[in-house]
Design a protein around this motif. Structure first.
Motif, PDB file in Angstrom:
ATOM      1  N   PHE A  24     -35.172 -32.092 -18.081  1.00  0.00           N
ATOM      2  CA  PHE A  24     -36.400 -31.923 -17.377  1.00  0.00           C
ATOM      3  C   PHE A  24     -37.314 -31.019 -16.415  1.00  0.00           C
ATOM      4  CE2 PHE A  24     -36.325 -36.136 -19.893  1.00  0.00           C
ATOM      5  CZ  PHE A  24     -36.199 -35.160 -21.634  1.00  0.00           C
ATOM      6  N   THR A  25     -36.125 -30.350 -15.425  1.00  0.00           N
ATOM      7  CA  THR A  25     -36.552 -30.049 -14.254  1.00  0.00           C
ATOM      8  C   THR A  25     -36.168 -28.233 -14.752  1.00  0.00           C
ATOM      9  OG1 THR A  25     -34.572 -30.490 -13.231  1.00  0.00           O
ATOM     10  CG2 THR A  25     -36.623 -31.522 -12.569  1.00  0.00           C
ATOM     11  N   HIS A  26     -35.682 -28.167 -16.004  1.00  0.00           N
ATOM     12  CA  HIS A  26     -34.767 -26.886 -16.208  1.00  0.00           C
ATOM     13  C   HIS A  26     -35.388 -25.716 -16.684  1.00  0.00           C
ATOM     14  CE1 HIS A  26     -31.809 -23.710 -16.356  1.00  0.00           C
ATOM     15  NE2 HIS A  26     -31.201 -24.449 -15.993  1.00  0.00           N
ATOM     16  N   MET A  30     -37.187 -26.542 -20.966  1.00  0.00           N
ATOM     17  CA  MET A  30     -38.163 -26.859 -21.224  1.00  0.00           C
ATOM     18  C   MET A  30     -39.374 -25.804 -21.889  1.00  0.00           C
ATOM     19  SD  MET A  30     -38.487 -29.510 -20.287  1.00  0.00           S
ATOM     20  CE  MET A  30     -40.648 -30.603 -19.452  1.00  0.00           C
ATOM     21  N   ARG A  31     -39.013 -24.663 -22.149  1.00  0.00           N
ATOM     22  CA  ARG A  31     -39.156 -23.326 -21.816  1.00  0.00           C
ATOM     23  C   ARG A  31     -39.671 -23.738 -23.305  1.00  0.00           C
ATOM     24  NH1 ARG A  31     -42.548 -19.719 -22.741  1.00  0.00           N
ATOM     25  NH2 ARG A  31     -42.434 -18.116 -23.715  1.00  0.00           N
ATOM     26  N   PRO A  37     -41.928 -28.206 -16.887  1.00  0.00           N
ATOM     27  CA  PRO A  37     -40.764 -28.383 -15.719  1.00  0.00           C
ATOM     28  C   PRO A  37     -41.172 -30.070 -15.416  1.00  0.00           C
ATOM     29  CG  PRO A  37     -40.687 -26.190 -16.636  1.00  0.00           C
ATOM     30  CD  PRO A  37     -42.096 -26.674 -16.895  1.00  0.00           C
ATOM     31  N   HIS A  38     -40.484 -30.201 -15.334  1.00  0.00           N
ATOM     32  CA  HIS A  38     -41.106 -31.330 -14.517  1.00  0.00           C
ATOM     33  C   HIS A  38     -40.971 -31.474 -13.067  1.00  0.00           C
ATOM     34  CE1 HIS A  38     -39.989 -34.940 -17.575  1.00  0.00           C
ATOM     35  NE2 HIS A  38     -40.965 -34.230 -17.643  1.00  0.00           N
ATOM     36  N   GLU A  39     -41.852 -31.910 -12.189  1.00  0.00           N
ATOM     37  CA  GLU A  39     -41.976 -30.790 -10.315  1.00  0.00           C
ATOM     38  C   GLU A  39     -41.840 -32.514  -9.759  1.00  0.00           C
ATOM     39  OE1 GLU A  39     -45.800 -29.807  -9.775  1.00  0.00           O
ATOM     40  OE2 GLU A  39     -45.616 -28.374 -10.926  1.00  0.00           O
ATOM     41  N   SER A  40     -41.304 -34.142 -10.462  1.00  0.00           N
ATOM     42  CA  SER A  40     -40.882 -35.099  -9.707  1.00  0.00           C
ATOM     43  C   SER A  40     -39.957 -35.724 -10.030  1.00  0.00           C
ATOM     44  CB  SER A  40     -42.154 -35.948  -8.968  1.00  0.00           C
ATOM     45  OG  SER A  40     -42.411 -36.021 -10.081  1.00  0.00           O
ATOM     46  N   ILE A 116     -38.447 -37.224 -42.184  1.00  0.00           N
ATOM     47  CA  ILE A 116     -38.619 -36.270 -41.369  1.00  0.00           C
ATOM     48  C   ILE A 116     -39.127 -35.017 -40.742  1.00  0.00           C
ATOM     49  CG2 ILE A 116     -37.322 -36.096 -39.159  1.00  0.00           C
ATOM     50  CD1 ILE A 116     -34.944 -37.643 -40.276  1.00  0.00           C
ATOM     51  N   GLU A 117     -39.555 -34.993 -39.634  1.00  0.00           N
ATOM     52  CA  GLU A 117     -40.803 -34.112 -39.438  1.00  0.00           C
ATOM     53  C   GLU A 117     -40.759 -33.163 -37.769  1.00  0.00           C
ATOM     54  OE1 GLU A 117     -44.708 -34.939 -41.753  1.00  0.00           O
ATOM     55  OE2 GLU A 117     -44.814 -36.194 -39.616  1.00  0.00           O
ATOM     56  N   ALA A 118     -40.320 -31.577 -37.884  1.00  0.00           N
ATOM     57  CA  ALA A 118     -40.333 -31.231 -36.922  1.00  0.00           C
ATOM     58  C   ALA A 118     -41.396 -29.834 -35.863  1.00  0.00           C
ATOM     59  CB  ALA A 118     -38.673 -30.551 -36.793  1.00  0.00           C
ATOM     60  N   ASP A 119     -41.275 -30.213 -34.815  1.00  0.00           N
ATOM     61  CA  ASP A 119     -43.016 -29.221 -35.022  1.00  0.00           C
ATOM     62  C   ASP A 119     -41.987 -28.360 -33.545  1.00  0.00           C
ATOM     63  OD1 ASP A 119     -44.708 -27.463 -33.549  1.00  0.00           O
ATOM     64  OD2 ASP A 119     -45.881 -29.189 -33.205  1.00  0.00           O
ATOM     65  N   VAL A 120     -42.074 -27.476 -33.702  1.00  0.00           N
ATOM     66  CA  VAL A 120     -40.847 -26.112 -32.944  1.00  0.00           C
ATOM     67  C   VAL A 120     -42.214 -24.866 -32.976  1.00  0.00           C
ATOM     68  CG1 VAL A 120     -38.910 -24.711 -33.443  1.00  0.00           C
ATOM     69  CG2 VAL A 120     -38.994 -26.926 -33.851  1.00  0.00           C
ATOM     70  N   ASP A 121     -41.023 -24.152 -31.425  1.00  0.00           N
ATOM     71  CA  ASP A 121     -42.647 -23.152 -31.181  1.00  0.00           C
ATOM     72  C   ASP A 121     -42.190 -21.833 -31.468  1.00  0.00           C
ATOM     73  OD1 ASP A 121     -42.693 -20.395 -29.815  1.00  0.00           O
ATOM     74  OD2 ASP A 121     -43.555 -21.945 -28.141  1.00  0.00           O
ATOM     75  N   PRO A 122     -42.262 -21.026 -32.893  1.00  0.00           N
ATOM     76  CA  PRO A 122     -41.831 -20.367 -33.661  1.00  0.00           C
ATOM     77  C   PRO A 122     -40.796 -18.731 -32.511  1.00  0.00           C
ATOM     78  CG  PRO A 122     -44.122 -19.625 -33.572  1.00  0.00           C
ATOM     79  CD  PRO A 122     -43.759 -21.253 -32.595  1.00  0.00           C
TER      80      PRO A 122
END
Length: 171
Positions: A24-26, A30-31, A37-40, A116-122
């Protein structure tokens, strides 16, 4: 727990915090996720804690372990909504496909849902390709669905029906 040829899909535990924090920090991982990306470590701890405490009649989400290390997560984080994320160190090795090949039938067997549904960045061609392997079909698109920092992201909505899954599984 579900075992595949190379992976162990199991319920998340608090001992997984460091492995999930590495994901989660990478920035690459996380793109196309719905958060920056997590900061903490506290941000990651909140997510991991929620995964640990999730009601399994509502959430069928798994930590994905390879060679004793959590390298991702996959499954329905809530009824009918599929999500998956993996550390970039393991991209290109077929782990998402292998994990979803186990998680999808498990979700249909254990959760009260007809799709089942999915939401994906194109822009996330790899995730779209993985989902299409399983028969997910595009059912819609929307612009500016997530504001991450100063960048708007769009969405492609996909779904896999129980009937569609069963017909693919039989063939």
């Amino acid at each position: 727990m579900i075992e595949t040829k190379r992976l162990l899909l199991r319920r998340t535990e608090m001992r997984d915090l460091d492995d999930f924090h590495a994901i989660f920090t990478h920035p690459k991982a996380m793109r196309y996720w719905s958060a920056l990306p997590h900061e903490s470590i506290q941000q990651t701890e909140e997510i991991v804690s929620a995964m640990v405490q999730a009601d399994h009649s509502f959430s069928d989400d798994f930590a994905v372990e390879f060679e004793g290390r959590v390298v991702g997560k996959a499954g329905c984080w809530r009824v009918g909504e599929l999500g998956f994320i993996f550390h970039p160190d393991v991209w290109g090795q077929g782990f998402a496909t292998e994990a979803l090949a186990a998680a999808i039938p498990h979700a249909f067997e254990t959760l009260p849902m007809e799709k089942i549904e999915a939401d994906v960045d194109p822009r996330n061609a790899s995730s779209l390709a993985v989902l299409r392997k399983f028969g997910f079909c595009e059912v819609g698109r929307a612009e500016k669905t997530f504001l991450l920092g100063d960048e708007w992201c769009d969405s492609i909505y996909l779904e896999l029906t129980r009937t569609g899954w069963l017909s693919r599984a039989k063939s």
